[in-house]
Design a protein around this motif. Structure first.
Motif, short mmCIF file in Angstrom:
data_model
loop_
_atom_site.label_atom_id
_atom_site.label_comp_id
_atom_site.label_asym_id
_atom_site.label_seq_id
_atom_site.Cartn_x
_atom_site.Cartn_y
_atom_site.Cartn_z
N LEU A 67 0.82 -1.21 0.00
CA LEU A 67 0.00 0.00 0.00
C LEU A 67 0.86 1.26 0.00
N LEU A 68 1.96 1.24 0.75
CA LEU A 68 2.87 2.37 0.75
C LEU A 68 3.47 2.59 -0.63
N LEU A 69 3.91 1.52 -1.26
CA LEU A 69 4.49 1.62 -2.60
C LEU A 69 3.47 2.16 -3.60
N MET A 70 2.25 1.68 -3.56
CA MET A 70 1.22 2.14 -4.48
C MET A 70 0.91 3.62 -4.24
N THR A 71 0.94 4.06 -2.98
CA THR A 71 0.72 5.48 -2.67
C THR A 71 1.84 6.34 -3.24
N ILE A 72 3.06 5.88 -3.08
CA ILE A 72 4.21 6.63 -3.61
C ILE A 72 4.11 6.76 -5.12
N ILE A 73 3.78 5.67 -5.79
CA ILE A 73 3.65 5.70 -7.24
C ILE A 73 2.51 6.63 -7.64
N GLY A 74 1.39 6.56 -6.95
CA GLY A 74 0.24 7.41 -7.27
C GLY A 74 0.55 8.88 -7.12
N VAL A 75 1.28 9.24 -6.08
CA VAL A 75 1.61 10.64 -5.82
C VAL A 75 2.61 11.16 -6.85
N ALA A 107 14.76 -4.25 -3.03
CA ALA A 107 13.37 -4.62 -3.30
C ALA A 107 13.07 -4.44 -4.79
N THR A 108 12.29 -5.33 -5.37
CA THR A 108 11.90 -5.22 -6.76
C THR A 108 10.63 -4.39 -6.86
N VAL A 109 10.65 -3.38 -7.74
CA VAL A 109 9.50 -2.51 -7.96
C VAL A 109 9.10 -2.68 -9.42
N MET A 110 7.84 -3.07 -9.66
CA MET A 110 7.36 -3.33 -11.03
C MET A 110 6.13 -2.48 -11.31
N VAL A 111 5.97 -2.07 -12.58
CA VAL A 111 4.75 -1.43 -13.03
C VAL A 111 3.74 -2.55 -13.27
N VAL A 112 2.58 -2.43 -12.66
CA VAL A 112 1.55 -3.48 -12.70
C VAL A 112 1.20 -3.83 -14.14
N GLY A 113 1.18 -5.13 -14.44
CA GLY A 113 0.79 -5.62 -15.76
C GLY A 113 1.85 -5.51 -16.83
N GLN A 126 11.98 5.16 -15.45
CA GLN A 126 11.82 6.24 -16.42
C GLN A 126 11.08 5.78 -17.66
N ASN A 127 10.48 6.76 -18.36
CA ASN A 127 9.82 6.55 -19.65
C ASN A 127 8.73 5.48 -19.58
N THR A 128 7.86 5.61 -18.62
CA THR A 128 6.74 4.68 -18.48
C THR A 128 5.52 5.28 -19.17
N PRO A 129 5.02 4.65 -20.23
CA PRO A 129 3.84 5.19 -20.90
C PRO A 129 2.65 5.23 -19.93
N PRO A 130 1.85 6.32 -19.94
CA PRO A 130 0.75 6.47 -19.00
C PRO A 130 -0.28 5.33 -19.06
N GLN A 131 -0.51 4.76 -20.24
CA GLN A 131 -1.50 3.68 -20.34
C GLN A 131 -1.03 2.42 -19.63
#
Length: 72
Positions: A6-14, A41-47, A63-68
């Motif tokens: 949940l902390l990681l998802m909050t950081i990404i969202g912000v 720790a491994t951090v991945m973009v969902v999907g 870096q360079n993560t497409p918004p979709q």
């Protein structure tokens, strides 16, 4: 583990910008138990297969993560 997720998802969202075509995601992964940074720790973009690992201070940048590709 759930608190960490949940902390990681909050950081990404912000860290998401509203207008960029491609985005840079960055943050710090910390332990929910003792608030210490988590090294390696491994951090991945969902999907996706886009990801990275945290450094010695628990920091990461993707870096360079497409918004979709970003799903919260």
């Amino acid at each position: 583990m759930r608190k960490l997720f949940l902390l990681l998802m909050t950081i990404i969202g912000v860290s998401l910008g509203a207008t960029a075509q491609e985005r840079t995601i960055s943050g710090i992964v910390i332990s929910g138990d003792d608030n210490e940074p988590i090294v390696g720790a491994t951090v991945m973009v969902v999907g996706t297969t886009i990801g990275t690992t945290t450094d010695i201070d628990g920091r990461f940048t993707i870096q360079n993560t497409p918004p979709q590709m970003l799903k919260l």
